[in-house]
Structures are given as C-alpha cells and as structure tokens.
Write a protein that holds these residues in place. Structure first.
Motif, PDB file in Angstrom:
ATOM      1  N   UNK A   1     -10.385   7.760 140.390  1.00  0.00           N
ATOM      2  CA  UNK A   1      -9.037   7.280 140.642  1.00  0.00           C
ATOM      3  C   UNK A   1      -8.405   8.176 141.684  1.00  0.00           C
ATOM      4  N   UNK A   2      -7.596   7.598 142.505  1.00  0.00           N
ATOM      5  CA  UNK A   2      -6.971   8.320 143.613  1.00  0.00           C
ATOM      6  C   UNK A   2      -5.759   9.125 143.194  1.00  0.00           C
ATOM      7  N   UNK A   3      -4.867   9.305 144.127  1.00  0.00           N
ATOM      8  CA  UNK A   3      -3.663  10.103 143.931  1.00  0.00           C
ATOM      9  C   UNK A   3      -2.711   9.397 142.964  1.00  0.00           C
ATOM     10  N   UNK A   4      -2.162  10.138 142.034  1.00  0.00           N
ATOM     11  CA  UNK A   4      -1.189   9.612 141.073  1.00  0.00           C
ATOM     12  C   UNK A   4       0.202   9.605 141.707  1.00  0.00           C
ATOM     13  N   UNK A   5       0.976   8.577 141.403  1.00  0.00           N
ATOM     14  CA  UNK A   5       2.356   8.478 141.875  1.00  0.00           C
ATOM     15  C   UNK A   5       3.263   8.925 140.743  1.00  0.00           C
ATOM     16  N   UNK A   6       4.050   9.945 141.004  1.00  0.00           N
ATOM     17  CA  UNK A   6       4.991  10.456 139.997  1.00  0.00           C
ATOM     18  C   UNK A   6       6.375  10.516 140.616  1.00  0.00           C
ATOM     19  N   UNK A   7       7.330   9.893 139.953  1.00  0.00           N
ATOM     20  CA  UNK A   7       8.709   9.877 140.423  1.00  0.00           C
ATOM     21  C   UNK A   7       9.629  10.091 139.233  1.00  0.00           C
ATOM     22  N   UNK A   8      10.842  10.531 139.525  1.00  0.00           N
ATOM     23  CA  UNK A   8      11.831  10.687 138.462  1.00  0.00           C
ATOM     24  C   UNK A   8      12.356   9.312 138.072  1.00  0.00           C
ATOM     25  N   UNK A   9      12.974   9.259 136.920  1.00  0.00           N
ATOM     26  CA  UNK A   9      13.578   8.011 136.464  1.00  0.00           C
ATOM     27  C   UNK A   9      14.625   7.528 137.477  1.00  0.00           C
ATOM     28  N   UNK A  10      15.392   8.437 138.035  1.00  0.00           N
ATOM     29  CA  UNK A  10      16.405   8.073 139.032  1.00  0.00           C
ATOM     30  C   UNK A  10      15.757   7.476 140.281  1.00  0.00           C
ATOM     31  N   UNK A  11      14.627   8.023 140.707  1.00  0.00           N
ATOM     32  CA  UNK A  11      13.924   7.484 141.876  1.00  0.00           C
ATOM     33  C   UNK A  11      13.408   6.070 141.600  1.00  0.00           C
ATOM     34  N   UNK A  12      12.832   5.846 140.402  1.00  0.00           N
ATOM     35  CA  UNK A  12      12.372   4.495 140.054  1.00  0.00           C
ATOM     36  C   UNK A  12      13.544   3.527 140.025  1.00  0.00           C
ATOM     37  N   UNK A  13      14.670   3.932 139.426  1.00  0.00           N
ATOM     38  CA  UNK A  13      15.841   3.049 139.351  1.00  0.00           C
ATOM     39  C   UNK A  13      16.356   2.682 140.736  1.00  0.00           C
TER      40      UNK A  13
ATOM     41  N   UNK B   1      -2.904   2.574 136.403  1.00  0.00           N
ATOM     42  CA  UNK B   1      -3.489   3.915 136.342  1.00  0.00           C
ATOM     43  C   UNK B   1      -2.922   4.844 137.409  1.00  0.00           C
ATOM     44  N   UNK B   2      -2.324   4.287 138.453  1.00  0.00           N
ATOM     45  CA  UNK B   2      -1.788   5.115 139.531  1.00  0.00           C
ATOM     46  C   UNK B   2      -0.387   5.636 139.231  1.00  0.00           C
ATOM     47  N   UNK B   3       0.496   4.768 138.711  1.00  0.00           N
ATOM     48  CA  UNK B   3       1.894   5.193 138.503  1.00  0.00           C
ATOM     49  C   UNK B   3       2.357   5.085 137.052  1.00  0.00           C
ATOM     50  N   UNK B   4       1.475   4.678 136.152  1.00  0.00           N
ATOM     51  CA  UNK B   4       1.771   4.568 134.717  1.00  0.00           C
ATOM     52  C   UNK B   4       2.847   3.525 134.412  1.00  0.00           C
ATOM     53  N   UNK B   5       2.960   2.502 135.245  1.00  0.00           N
ATOM     54  CA  UNK B   5       3.907   1.424 134.971  1.00  0.00           C
ATOM     55  C   UNK B   5       3.318   0.429 133.981  1.00  0.00           C
ATOM     56  N   UNK B   6       4.167  -0.114 133.130  1.00  0.00           N
ATOM     57  CA  UNK B   6       3.777  -1.152 132.187  1.00  0.00           C
ATOM     58  C   UNK B   6       3.523  -2.448 132.955  1.00  0.00           C
ATOM     59  N   UNK B   7       2.386  -3.083 132.689  1.00  0.00           N
ATOM     60  CA  UNK B   7       2.042  -4.338 133.350  1.00  0.00           C
ATOM     61  C   UNK B   7       2.059  -5.519 132.386  1.00  0.00           C
ATOM     62  N   UNK B   8       1.612  -5.307 131.167  1.00  0.00           N
ATOM     63  CA  UNK B   8       1.521  -6.375 130.174  1.00  0.00           C
ATOM     64  C   UNK B   8       0.580  -5.962 129.065  1.00  0.00           C
ATOM     65  N   UNK B   9      -0.203  -6.919 128.557  1.00  0.00           N
ATOM     66  CA  UNK B   9      -1.143  -6.659 127.464  1.00  0.00           C
ATOM     67  C   UNK B   9      -2.455  -7.387 127.730  1.00  0.00           C
ATOM     68  N   UNK B  10      -3.512  -6.926 127.083  1.00  0.00           N
ATOM     69  CA  UNK B  10      -4.809  -7.606 127.167  1.00  0.00           C
ATOM     70  C   UNK B  10      -5.214  -8.027 125.762  1.00  0.00           C
ATOM     71  N   UNK B  11      -5.761  -9.250 125.687  1.00  0.00           N
ATOM     72  CA  UNK B  11      -6.193  -9.821 124.418  1.00  0.00           C
ATOM     73  C   UNK B  11      -7.646 -10.247 124.554  1.00  0.00           C
ATOM     74  N   UNK B  12      -8.385 -10.185 123.458  1.00  0.00           N
ATOM     75  CA  UNK B  12      -9.805 -10.554 123.473  1.00  0.00           C
ATOM     76  C   UNK B  12     -10.093 -11.529 122.343  1.00  0.00           C
ATOM     77  N   UNK B  13     -11.185 -12.243 122.505  1.00  0.00           N
ATOM     78  CA  UNK B  13     -11.655 -13.119 121.444  1.00  0.00           C
ATOM     79  C   UNK B  13     -10.802 -14.346 121.211  1.00  0.00           C
ATOM     80  N   UNK B  14     -10.147 -14.836 122.256  1.00  0.00           N
ATOM     81  CA  UNK B  14      -9.300 -16.015 122.099  1.00  0.00           C
ATOM     82  C   UNK B  14     -10.027 -17.316 122.446  1.00  0.00           C
ATOM     83  N   UNK B  15     -11.277 -17.196 122.916  1.00  0.00           N
ATOM     84  CA  UNK B  15     -12.075 -18.381 123.173  1.00  0.00           C
ATOM     85  C   UNK B  15     -11.944 -18.970 124.570  1.00  0.00           C
ATOM     86  N   UNK B  16     -11.376 -18.222 125.506  1.00  0.00           N
ATOM     87  CA  UNK B  16     -11.307 -18.718 126.875  1.00  0.00           C
ATOM     88  C   UNK B  16     -12.699 -18.668 127.500  1.00  0.00           C
TER      89      UNK B  16
END
Length: 136
Positions: A1-13, A98-113
């Motif tokens: 994995x490459x460089x991690x992005x880290x910012x303060x809460x104020x910077x993200x806002x 994995x780069x900035x630790x932002x929430x993206x969603x969820x992953x589910x398995x075994x649903x029959x797709x």
C-alpha cells in the motif's frame, strides 16, 4: 500500500461537503436509491472521493437492486480495509479506504449473487468518484 493520507477533522470538514463528511468521516449512510452511481453502467474506475485512491472498476460492478452501488471485489484487495462492525445490533463487515481510512460501506457474503466471489461490496455513491477510461 502506498502513502497514507492523514488530515485533521477540520481539514476534512473544509474539503468535503456535509453529506460527504457524514458518510466518509462519520460512517454515515446515504439514503437508498438516491446515490449518483446506484444504477450507473458506464465503464470506468471508481475512486475514493476523499483521497482519490482507486477502489473499484465497472468490470466488478453489478446490479443487486439494494439501493447502493454494488461490486463483487475491489480493484486490489489491499485498497480497502475490512473491519467488524457491531453497530445497530447486528454484525457486519465495514469497508474502509486503506489510504485515508474513510468509511465506504459494507461487504456481505453468501447472498446468492451470481458473481465470481459471491460477495456484495455495498458502497455509498457519495464515497466514490467515477472516471471513464482514458480515450485512445
């Protein structure tokens, strides 16, 4: 994995819209069937809206009719982090950038797709930015 992005809460806002901030930084969820990419079938690559990291491609996107964009795998397994999520009285697997630790969603398995992995990465549109393939 490459460089991690880290910012303060104020910077993200300051960089994100209120809806983007609520989902990406506070693990919120956009309303079902309202996202920009829910039904998109155009070819392209989906990047993290917060940091620009490559996450998914249209090749792995499929229609799950769940109300959010669905993918059966990320572009590379180490582009996302999977964490146990015990919120709301259930056990799920959260997907984070994995780069900035932002929430993206969820992953589910075994649903029959009928997908190669039998997984559904259920991702908030507001967490993504899609770019079409380069011309030529």
């Amino acid at each position: 994995m490459g460089i991690k992005v880290r910012k303060t809460d104020a910077e993200w806002k300051a960089e994100l819209t209120p809806e983007e901030y609520a989902v990406l930084r506070k693990s919120g969820t956009e309303r079902a069937f309202t996202g920009e990419y829910t039904d998109t079938t155009a070819p392209g690559t989906y990047f993290c809206r917060a940091c620009g990291a490559s996450l998914f491609t249209s090749n792995e996107k499929f229609s799950s009719h769940c109300g959010w964009p669905s993918f059966y795998a990320p572009t590379e397994a180490d582009n996302v982090i999977l964490l146990e999520d015990r919120s709301f009285g259930s056990v799920r697997t959260e997907v984070r950038c994995a780069t900035c630790d932002s929430h993206l969603g969820h992953v589910f398995a075994g649903e029959g797709y009928a997908t190669p992995t039998d997984q559904r990465y259920c991702i908030n549109s507001v967490a993504l930015r899609m770019e079409p393939p380069a011309a030529g």
